[in-house]
Design a protein around this motif. Structure first.
Motif, PDB file in Angstrom:
ATOM      1  N   ASP A  86       0.820  -1.217   0.000  1.00 34.47           N
ATOM      2  CA  ASP A  86       0.000   0.000   0.000  1.00 34.47           C
ATOM      3  C   ASP A  86       0.852   1.266   0.000  1.00 34.47           C
ATOM      4  O   ASP A  86       0.390   2.327   0.431  1.00 34.47           O
ATOM      5  CB  ASP A  86      -0.921   0.012   1.224  1.00 34.47           C
ATOM      6  CG  ASP A  86      -1.926  -1.128   1.219  1.00 34.47           C
ATOM      7  OD1 ASP A  86      -2.472  -1.427   0.143  1.00 34.47           O
ATOM      8  OD2 ASP A  86      -2.154  -1.723   2.289  1.00 34.47           O
ATOM      9  N   TYR A  87       2.087   1.199  -0.493  1.00 40.92           N
ATOM     10  CA  TYR A  87       2.997   2.330  -0.385  1.00 40.92           C
ATOM     11  C   TYR A  87       2.757   3.466  -1.394  1.00 40.92           C
ATOM     12  O   TYR A  87       3.476   4.447  -1.379  1.00 40.92           O
ATOM     13  CB  TYR A  87       4.455   1.859  -0.471  1.00 40.92           C
ATOM     14  CG  TYR A  87       5.045   1.441   0.873  1.00 40.92           C
ATOM     15  CD1 TYR A  87       4.235   1.276   1.990  1.00 40.92           C
ATOM     16  CD2 TYR A  87       6.403   1.199   1.022  1.00 40.92           C
ATOM     17  CE1 TYR A  87       4.755   0.884   3.205  1.00 40.92           C
ATOM     18  CE2 TYR A  87       6.936   0.808   2.253  1.00 40.92           C
ATOM     19  CZ  TYR A  87       6.112   0.649   3.335  1.00 40.92           C
ATOM     20  OH  TYR A  87       6.645   0.261   4.543  1.00 40.92           O
ATOM     21  N   SER A 118       9.630  -2.161  -0.800  1.00 41.23           N
ATOM     22  CA  SER A 118       8.295  -1.994  -1.360  1.00 41.23           C
ATOM     23  C   SER A 118       7.878  -3.253  -2.105  1.00 41.23           C
ATOM     24  O   SER A 118       8.708  -4.048  -2.537  1.00 41.23           O
ATOM     25  CB  SER A 118       8.265  -0.801  -2.321  1.00 41.23           C
ATOM     26  OG  SER A 118       7.028  -0.759  -2.993  1.00 41.23           O
ATOM     27  N   MET A 119       6.577  -3.416  -2.265  1.00 43.03           N
ATOM     28  CA  MET A 119       6.055  -4.548  -3.039  1.00 43.03           C
ATOM     29  C   MET A 119       5.460  -4.093  -4.367  1.00 43.03           C
ATOM     30  O   MET A 119       4.855  -4.887  -5.070  1.00 43.03           O
ATOM     31  CB  MET A 119       4.980  -5.283  -2.229  1.00 43.03           C
ATOM     32  CG  MET A 119       5.505  -5.963  -0.990  1.00 43.03           C
ATOM     33  SD  MET A 119       4.196  -6.798  -0.094  1.00 43.03           S
ATOM     34  CE  MET A 119       5.159  -7.728   1.092  1.00 43.03           C
ATOM     35  N   LEU A 120       5.629  -2.806  -4.680  1.00 40.65           N
ATOM     36  CA  LEU A 120       5.049  -2.283  -5.914  1.00 40.65           C
ATOM     37  C   LEU A 120       6.118  -2.258  -7.013  1.00 40.65           C
ATOM     38  O   LEU A 120       7.218  -1.744  -6.795  1.00 40.65           O
ATOM     39  CB  LEU A 120       4.508  -0.874  -5.680  1.00 40.65           C
ATOM     40  CG  LEU A 120       3.457  -0.741  -4.574  1.00 40.65           C
ATOM     41  CD1 LEU A 120       3.090   0.718  -4.370  1.00 40.65           C
ATOM     42  CD2 LEU A 120       2.232  -1.557  -4.911  1.00 40.65           C
ATOM     43  N   PRO A 121       5.814  -2.797  -8.194  1.00 39.25           N
ATOM     44  CA  PRO A 121       6.814  -2.845  -9.262  1.00 39.25           C
ATOM     45  C   PRO A 121       7.014  -1.467  -9.897  1.00 39.25           C
ATOM     46  O   PRO A 121       6.175  -0.573  -9.783  1.00 39.25           O
ATOM     47  CB  PRO A 121       6.196  -3.818 -10.269  1.00 39.25           C
ATOM     48  CG  PRO A 121       4.714  -3.689 -10.059  1.00 39.25           C
ATOM     49  CD  PRO A 121       4.540  -3.410  -8.601  1.00 39.25           C
ATOM     50  N   GLY A 122       8.162  -1.306 -10.530  1.00 34.99           N
ATOM     51  CA  GLY A 122       8.348  -0.147 -11.395  1.00 34.99           C
ATOM     52  C   GLY A 122       9.226   0.953 -10.861  1.00 34.99           C
ATOM     53  O   GLY A 122       9.828   1.688 -11.643  1.00 34.99           O
ATOM     54  N   ARG A 123       9.304   1.139  -9.539  1.00 39.11           N
ATOM     55  CA  ARG A 123      10.126   2.214  -8.993  1.00 39.11           C
ATOM     56  C   ARG A 123      10.951   1.705  -7.826  1.00 39.11           C
ATOM     57  O   ARG A 123      10.617   0.701  -7.210  1.00 39.11           O
ATOM     58  CB  ARG A 123       9.257   3.390  -8.559  1.00 39.11           C
ATOM     59  CG  ARG A 123       8.736   4.212  -9.736  1.00 39.11           C
ATOM     60  CD  ARG A 123       7.839   5.334  -9.263  1.00 39.11           C
ATOM     61  NE  ARG A 123       6.712   4.811  -8.500  1.00 39.11           N
ATOM     62  CZ  ARG A 123       6.157   5.444  -7.487  1.00 39.11           C
ATOM     63  NH1 ARG A 123       6.638   6.601  -7.092  1.00 39.11           N
ATOM     64  NH2 ARG A 123       5.136   4.936  -6.854  1.00 39.11           N
ATOM     65  N   CYS A 124      11.994   2.431  -7.495  1.00 37.96           N
ATOM     66  CA  CYS A 124      12.903   1.967  -6.453  1.00 37.96           C
ATOM     67  C   CYS A 124      12.271   2.127  -5.069  1.00 37.96           C
ATOM     68  O   CYS A 124      11.319   2.890  -4.871  1.00 37.96           O
ATOM     69  CB  CYS A 124      14.225   2.718  -6.531  1.00 37.96           C
ATOM     70  SG  CYS A 124      14.124   4.452  -6.030  1.00 37.96           S
ATOM     71  N   GLU A 131       7.117   8.404  -1.028  1.00 37.01           N
ATOM     72  CA  GLU A 131       5.726   8.673  -1.406  1.00 37.01           C
ATOM     73  C   GLU A 131       4.773   8.261  -0.283  1.00 37.01           C
ATOM     74  O   GLU A 131       3.851   8.998   0.087  1.00 37.01           O
ATOM     75  CB  GLU A 131       5.387   7.911  -2.685  1.00 37.01           C
ATOM     76  CG  GLU A 131       4.060   8.299  -3.290  1.00 37.01           C
ATOM     77  CD  GLU A 131       3.880   7.744  -4.689  1.00 37.01           C
ATOM     78  OE1 GLU A 131       2.794   7.192  -4.950  1.00 37.01           O
ATOM     79  OE2 GLU A 131       4.808   7.854  -5.513  1.00 37.01           O
ATOM     80  N   ALA A 132       5.023   7.088   0.284  1.00 38.69           N
ATOM     81  CA  ALA A 132       4.181   6.623   1.391  1.00 38.69           C
ATOM     82  C   ALA A 132       4.345   7.536   2.610  1.00 38.69           C
ATOM     83  O   ALA A 132       3.364   7.862   3.286  1.00 38.69           O
ATOM     84  CB  ALA A 132       4.545   5.185   1.745  1.00 38.69           C
ATOM     85  N   TRP A 133       5.584   7.961   2.854  1.00 38.27           N
ATOM     86  CA  TRP A 133       5.832   8.815   4.024  1.00 38.27           C
ATOM     87  C   TRP A 133       5.134  10.164   3.875  1.00 38.27           C
ATOM     88  O   TRP A 133       4.620  10.712   4.852  1.00 38.27           O
ATOM     89  CB  TRP A 133       7.327   9.004   4.235  1.00 38.27           C
ATOM     90  CG  TRP A 133       7.645   9.731   5.511  1.00 38.27           C
ATOM     91  CD1 TRP A 133       8.125  10.994   5.648  1.00 38.27           C
ATOM     92  CD2 TRP A 133       7.489   9.232   6.846  1.00 38.27           C
ATOM     93  NE1 TRP A 133       8.287  11.325   6.974  1.00 38.27           N
ATOM     94  CE2 TRP A 133       7.887  10.256   7.730  1.00 38.27           C
ATOM     95  CE3 TRP A 133       7.039   8.022   7.376  1.00 38.27           C
ATOM     96  CZ2 TRP A 133       7.861  10.109   9.115  1.00 38.27           C
ATOM     97  CZ3 TRP A 133       7.007   7.872   8.757  1.00 38.27           C
ATOM     98  CH2 TRP A 133       7.419   8.909   9.598  1.00 38.27           C
ATOM     99  N   LYS A 134       5.077  10.683   2.651  1.00 38.67           N
ATOM    100  CA  LYS A 134       4.377  11.956   2.436  1.00 38.67           C
ATOM    101  C   LYS A 134       2.888  11.814   2.741  1.00 38.67           C
ATOM    102  O   LYS A 134       2.256  12.751   3.237  1.00 38.67           O
ATOM    103  CB  LYS A 134       4.622  12.450   1.015  1.00 38.67           C
ATOM    104  CG  LYS A 134       6.034  13.027   0.863  1.00 38.67           C
ATOM    105  CD  LYS A 134       6.395  13.332  -0.576  1.00 38.67           C
ATOM    106  CE  LYS A 134       7.843  13.835  -0.646  1.00 38.67           C
ATOM    107  NZ  LYS A 134       8.331  13.984  -2.023  1.00 38.67           N
ATOM    108  N   THR A 282      18.710  -5.378   6.818  1.00 38.04           N
ATOM    109  CA  THR A 282      20.034  -4.785   6.590  1.00 38.04           C
ATOM    110  C   THR A 282      20.323  -4.543   5.116  1.00 38.04           C
ATOM    111  O   THR A 282      20.877  -3.492   4.747  1.00 38.04           O
ATOM    112  CB  THR A 282      21.133  -5.695   7.187  1.00 38.04           C
ATOM    113  OG1 THR A 282      20.824  -5.942   8.562  1.00 38.04           O
ATOM    114  CG2 THR A 282      22.497  -5.027   7.076  1.00 38.04           C
ATOM    115  N   ASN A 283      19.972  -5.483   4.265  1.00 36.00           N
ATOM    116  CA  ASN A 283      20.356  -5.414   2.848  1.00 36.00           C
ATOM    117  C   ASN A 283      19.287  -4.827   1.944  1.00 36.00           C
ATOM    118  O   ASN A 283      19.428  -4.847   0.725  1.00 36.00           O
ATOM    119  CB  ASN A 283      20.775  -6.787   2.352  1.00 36.00           C
ATOM    120  CG  ASN A 283      22.013  -7.304   3.067  1.00 36.00           C
ATOM    121  OD1 ASN A 283      22.931  -6.541   3.351  1.00 36.00           O
ATOM    122  ND2 ASN A 283      22.038  -8.596   3.371  1.00 36.00           N
ATOM    123  N   VAL A 284      18.206  -4.294   2.540  1.00 37.17           N
ATOM    124  CA  VAL A 284      17.178  -3.625   1.724  1.00 37.17           C
ATOM    125  C   VAL A 284      17.710  -2.274   1.304  1.00 37.17           C
ATOM    126  O   VAL A 284      18.147  -1.481   2.125  1.00 37.17           O
ATOM    127  CB  VAL A 284      15.871  -3.455   2.536  1.00 37.17           C
ATOM    128  CG1 VAL A 284      14.840  -2.678   1.700  1.00 37.17           C
ATOM    129  CG2 VAL A 284      15.316  -4.803   2.941  1.00 37.17           C
TER     130      VAL A 284
END
Length: 285
Positions: A86-87, A118-124, A131-134, A282-284
């Motif tokens: 839902d990000y 994130s679980m949404l494709p297409g962006r880092c 975007e979610a934090w905003k 750690t590696n995300v």
């Protein structure tokens, strides 16, 4: 401790002046969930902080706990978390409203990003976190959240968020127990005025059989669980032990009538071996 509401939980002041209880009850799919036990914690044991997430799937059951407890909403601290699927900016706000609806509340005391990936494709990940934090910043500005925070964020995630957004997280919740002591992250949070919160304080039970913990339990006339929780609290960590057993929850609350000596704190500090009993972010990127 006898009658179980005869204590008041100490609080931690967040950077915005809001007071957050230093001890609460966690909920998780791992190890099961007992609605009756959470109700016992709130109604009978004086616990006021309930930590959950959409991911855990207990929002409706917790709504019943909140209603049945008889505790005024203003006396409770409700933590919920946004799951990475839902990000998106609009989807984050919709997910928040759905969680509030499911829990039968008009606002949350803190809403957190659950995971740095994130679980949404297409962006880092970084873009989607921002975007979610905003969206969370907007919810906070509207007064729908008393505070906003993150969970499982490492220093580089927090640094990026600080660069990309306006509000520094009020809380960072990560795995924290005698075997997993992210001291550099704790120090960073102190410097940035981000309250540090730990989950899995008993290392999913692994710490309870450690010889050092057992020895200290005998020394203080306490249980191994109480030693672990007391150690977390003395280190300034907001702590959310989880249990499905009523007697364990009552036991977990009884950690304010004693203090670990400095040499014993140091002995537990030496138990760090870096192991994770939960997710490792750690590696995300």
């Amino acid at each position: 401790m006898t009658s179980e509401q005869s204590w008041t939980c100490p609080t931690v002041e967040l950077s915005n002046g809001v007071q957050m209880p230093i001890l609460g009850i966690g909920t998780s799919q791992v190890g099961g969930f007992s609605q009756d036990t959470v109700l016992h914690a709130v109604r009978d044991c004086g616990i006021r902080l309930i930590d959950t997430s959409k991911y855990n799937g207990f929002e409706v059951e917790l709504a019943e706990v909140i209603r049945a407890s008889g505790v005024p909403r203003s006396d409770l601290w409700i933590t919920n978390k946004l799951w990475p699927e839902d990000y998106g900016y609009e989807t984050a706000k919709k997910a928040f409203q759905k969680s509030c609806s499911q829990m039968g509340v008009d606002y949350l005391d803190i809403y957190m990003l659950h995971w740095p990936g994130s679980m949404l494709p297409g962006r880092c990940n970084r873009e989607q976190r921002a975007e979610a934090w905003k969206a969370l910043e907007e919810l906070y500005e509207k007064g729908l959240c008393r505070s906003i925070g993150v969970s499982n964020f490492m220093i580089h995630h927090l640094e990026q968020l600080k660069e990309d957004c306006n509000v520094v997280p009020h809380v960072n919740q990560v795995e924290y127990h005698p075997f997993q002591q992210p001291n550099k992250l704790m120090e960073y949070c102190r410097q940035e005025d981000i309250a540090f919160q730990g989950y899995c304080p008993l290392a999913k039970g692994q710490a309870l059989s450690n010889p050092t913990i057992i020895q200290l339990a005998q020394k203080y006339g306490r249980t191994p669980a109480q030693i672990c929780i007391r150690w977390s609290i003395q280190n300034g960590a907001i702590t959310i032990p989880k249990s499905t057993k009523k007697e364990r929850v009552a036991e977990n609350c009884q950690v304010f009538g004693f203090q670990l000596e400095e040499e014993d704190m140091k002995a537990i500090n030496k138990l760090h071996d870096g192991r994770h009993v939960s997710w490792d972010p750690t590696n995300v990127e």
